[in-house]
Design a protein around this motif. Sequence first.
Motif, PDB file in Angstrom:
ATOM      1  N   GLN A 114       0.807  -1.221   0.000  1.00 35.91           N
ATOM      2  CA  GLN A 114       0.000   0.000   0.000  1.00 35.91           C
ATOM      3  C   GLN A 114       0.847   1.282   0.000  1.00 35.91           C
ATOM      4  O   GLN A 114       0.324   2.371   0.252  1.00 35.91           O
ATOM      5  CB  GLN A 114      -0.924   0.021   1.220  1.00 35.91           C
ATOM      6  N   ASN A 115       2.134   1.169  -0.307  1.00 35.76           N
ATOM      7  CA  ASN A 115       3.013   2.337  -0.176  1.00 35.76           C
ATOM      8  C   ASN A 115       2.604   3.481  -1.111  1.00 35.76           C
ATOM      9  O   ASN A 115       2.673   4.651  -0.740  1.00 35.76           O
ATOM     10  CB  ASN A 115       4.469   1.944  -0.421  1.00 35.76           C
ATOM     11  N   GLY A 116       2.181   3.159  -2.344  1.00 37.76           N
ATOM     12  CA  GLY A 116       1.786   4.204  -3.285  1.00 37.76           C
ATOM     13  C   GLY A 116       0.573   4.980  -2.803  1.00 37.76           C
ATOM     14  O   GLY A 116       0.540   6.213  -2.863  1.00 37.76           O
ATOM     15  N   GLY A 117      -0.440   4.264  -2.316  1.00 37.83           N
ATOM     16  CA  GLY A 117      -1.630   4.917  -1.793  1.00 37.83           C
ATOM     17  C   GLY A 117      -1.324   5.737  -0.554  1.00 37.83           C
ATOM     18  O   GLY A 117      -1.903   6.813  -0.335  1.00 37.83           O
ATOM     19  N   TRP A 118      -0.425   5.225   0.285  1.00 33.22           N
ATOM     20  CA  TRP A 118      -0.036   5.959   1.500  1.00 33.22           C
ATOM     21  C   TRP A 118       0.647   7.274   1.131  1.00 33.22           C
ATOM     22  O   TRP A 118       0.310   8.331   1.670  1.00 33.22           O
ATOM     23  CB  TRP A 118       0.898   5.095   2.347  1.00 33.22           C
ATOM     24  N   ALA A 119       1.615   7.216   0.207  1.00 31.43           N
ATOM     25  CA  ALA A 119       2.318   8.433  -0.210  1.00 31.43           C
ATOM     26  C   ALA A 119       1.344   9.419  -0.856  1.00 31.43           C
ATOM     27  O   ALA A 119       1.438  10.634  -0.629  1.00 31.43           O
ATOM     28  CB  ALA A 119       3.442   8.086  -1.186  1.00 31.43           C
ATOM     29  N   PHE A 120       0.391   8.914  -1.642  1.00 37.57           N
ATOM     30  CA  PHE A 120      -0.620   9.766  -2.270  1.00 37.57           C
ATOM     31  C   PHE A 120      -1.444  10.495  -1.212  1.00 37.57           C
ATOM     32  O   PHE A 120      -1.755  11.688  -1.348  1.00 37.57           O
ATOM     33  CB  PHE A 120      -1.518   8.908  -3.154  1.00 37.57           C
ATOM     34  N   ALA A 121      -1.797   9.790  -0.132  1.00 34.61           N
ATOM     35  CA  ALA A 121      -2.581  10.408   0.945  1.00 34.61           C
ATOM     36  C   ALA A 121      -1.788  11.482   1.666  1.00 34.61           C
ATOM     37  O   ALA A 121      -2.348  12.485   2.121  1.00 34.61           O
ATOM     38  CB  ALA A 121      -3.051   9.339   1.927  1.00 34.61           C
ATOM     39  N   MET A 122      -0.480  11.313   1.782  1.00 35.94           N
ATOM     40  CA  MET A 122       0.352  12.252   2.538  1.00 35.94           C
ATOM     41  C   MET A 122       0.710  13.519   1.763  1.00 35.94           C
ATOM     42  O   MET A 122       1.210  14.482   2.353  1.00 35.94           O
ATOM     43  CB  MET A 122       1.651  11.550   2.974  1.00 35.94           C
ATOM     44  N   ILE A 123       0.462  13.553   0.469  1.00 38.45           N
ATOM     45  CA  ILE A 123       0.901  14.682  -0.363  1.00 38.45           C
ATOM     46  C   ILE A 123       0.384  16.034   0.124  1.00 38.45           C
ATOM     47  O   ILE A 123       1.163  17.004   0.203  1.00 38.45           O
ATOM     48  CB  ILE A 123       0.527  14.431  -1.845  1.00 38.45           C
ATOM     49  N   PRO A 124      -0.918  16.205   0.468  1.00 44.05           N
ATOM     50  CA  PRO A 124      -1.366  17.527   0.941  1.00 44.05           C
ATOM     51  C   PRO A 124      -0.598  18.009   2.168  1.00 44.05           C
ATOM     52  O   PRO A 124      -0.272  19.201   2.278  1.00 44.05           O
ATOM     53  CB  PRO A 124      -2.850  17.292   1.269  1.00 44.05           C
TER      54      PRO A 124
END
Length: 303
Positions: free
Chosen positions: A32-42
């Motif tokens: 799930q690393n890609g989704g996690w990084a996507f969530a952290m972007i803001p």
Amino acid sequence: MAERIELTKKDRLSVAWRSTFLQGSWNYERMQNGGWAFAMIPAIKKLYKDPEDRKAALKRHLEFFNTHPYLASPILGVTLALEEDRANGAAVDDVAIQGVKVGMMGPLAGVGDPVFWFTIRPMLGALGASLALSGNILGPILFFVLWNVIRWAFMWYTQEFGYRAGSKITDDLSGGLLQDITKGASILGMFVLAALVERWVSINFKPVVSRVTLSEGAYIEWDKVEISGKGLKTLFDQVNSGMALDPVKVTTLQDNLNQLIPGLVPLLLTFLCMWLLKKKVSPIVIIIGLFIVGIVGHLVGLL
């Protein structure tokens, strides 16, 4: 003194909304690393103005991560607090942030499945299905609305809880509270994962060790079974009494291993994979190797 950078409610809502797509880029290597990084972007954009700092933050959040998709929310909250304190000069390094993520994801993953998949969703599904069977269109609508209200409310409030708790954790970094929490969560996670090894890892050795011809009366004689109510009742009684289904009892290597120590081979395979990972062998190489061993083992009649 520079003004403290803080994540607003709007920033945290943006992270929570993006976290609903946590499994959008799920992969076998880092899950799930890609989704996690996507969530952290803001949050990363708000906390770090230097492009190099943003790149470094994204890089550390592209490490391995995997847990129940809804139970990732409290971990996100704690991580947001850690990143916020780091951006404001606190002594929070990459190891501390990754340690919290890894330490929390194991035990929370074990909690999520029985609560959401095995309790809440079946209950709501049964409620919706009972209405739908009676011809009421509210059945599927009720299921959809209730499920998403419960899911979203849980994700938002647990993320907020983690965010508030995370700030308190970072206040006592020097006292070792963070290390104690991480260590305790890691131990609990190892217990959960160890209990699931026998369920998740399946190996079946097919070589036949022995064939024993059973005496009459020890097995069901199918040619004498009457296709009637009385005959079927007799058949069920014979099965319940433990009578064999075939006149020849076949014992495989797997049967002997199960009698010796059930789950021994899956446990050994798990330890082997852990040892290979420790030796820096790529997870992709391990997965491909398991595929090859499985296919070859099936072709030669071993698996």
